[in-house]
Design a protein around this motif. Structure first.
Motif, PDB file in Angstrom:
ATOM      1  N   ARG A 112      19.139   9.127 -21.295  1.00 36.00           N
ATOM      2  CA  ARG A 112      18.869   8.152 -20.237  1.00 36.00           C
ATOM      3  C   ARG A 112      19.901   7.044 -20.254  1.00 36.00           C
ATOM      4  O   ARG A 112      20.145   6.399 -19.248  1.00 36.00           O
ATOM      5  N   GLY A 122      11.428  13.584 -15.942  1.00 38.11           N
ATOM      6  CA  GLY A 122      12.770  13.531 -16.518  1.00 38.11           C
ATOM      7  C   GLY A 122      13.035  14.721 -17.427  1.00 38.11           C
ATOM      8  O   GLY A 122      14.122  15.307 -17.391  1.00 38.11           O
ATOM      9  N   SER A 142      15.723   7.896 -14.781  1.00 37.78           N
ATOM     10  CA  SER A 142      16.190   7.403 -16.081  1.00 37.78           C
ATOM     11  C   SER A 142      15.305   6.322 -16.703  1.00 37.78           C
ATOM     12  O   SER A 142      15.404   6.054 -17.896  1.00 37.78           O
TER      13      SER A 142
END
Length: 160
Positions: free
Chosen positions: A90, A16, A123
């Motif tokens: 996120r 991420g 996420s």
């Protein structure tokens, strides 16, 4: 040349994080991943390891570099000529945490913060969850760049 700083503790860097850095690079000429010391956290990985892992994870990407910082983020930004701070989100809880920091940074020096929403497929990945999964014997290789899993497992072994 536009320079942005992407700060975080990166304990450890995740896919991420890499996604946000790559997308930030499409907006700025140079992105500096700033591995920061957070006094409210007790990191699993030392700063040198976090910098090394972030550099390895982004070594194939032009215009992205890694540095360490301690102290006020805005001072670091000014020292390298950065005009923007990039933060990945996120979800809403991340925004609730990041917004006051963005406002404070702007009030101190005028530096702006932009928020990039994380890739939906990534996420659910958070460094704290990655550490927890690894701590309990789970496989974290699908959440982190190559080499990170080994570093995390080694650090956990040395802690016990």
């Amino acid at each position: 040349m536009t320079i942005a700083v992407f700060p975080g503790s990166f304990d450890p860097i995740t896919l991420g994080h890499v996604d946000v850095a790559v997308r930030a690079r499409t907006l700025f000429d140079r992105v500096v991943i700033a591995v920061a010391h957070n006094s409210s956290k007790s990191p699993l990985l030392d700063a040198e390891t976090r910098v090394r892992l972030a550099a390895e994870a982004t070594s194939h990407l032009d215009g992205i570099e890694v540095a360490t910082t301690d102290g006020l983020l805005v001072d670091f930004c000014e020292s390298i000529g950065a005009t923007t701070i990039v933060k990945g989100l996120r979800g809403g809880a991340d925004y609730d945490v990041e917004r006051p920091m963005a406002l404070m940074n702007r009030s101190i020096t005028g530096i702006e913060t932009i928020f990039l929403t994380g890739d939906n497929a990534l996420s659910h990945i958070a460094s704290s969850l990655v550490r927890d999964v690894a701590r309990h014997g789970g496989d974290i290789t699908s959440y982190v760049p190559p080499g990170v899993s080994t570093a995390v497992l080694d650090a956990l072994e040395h802690r016990s």
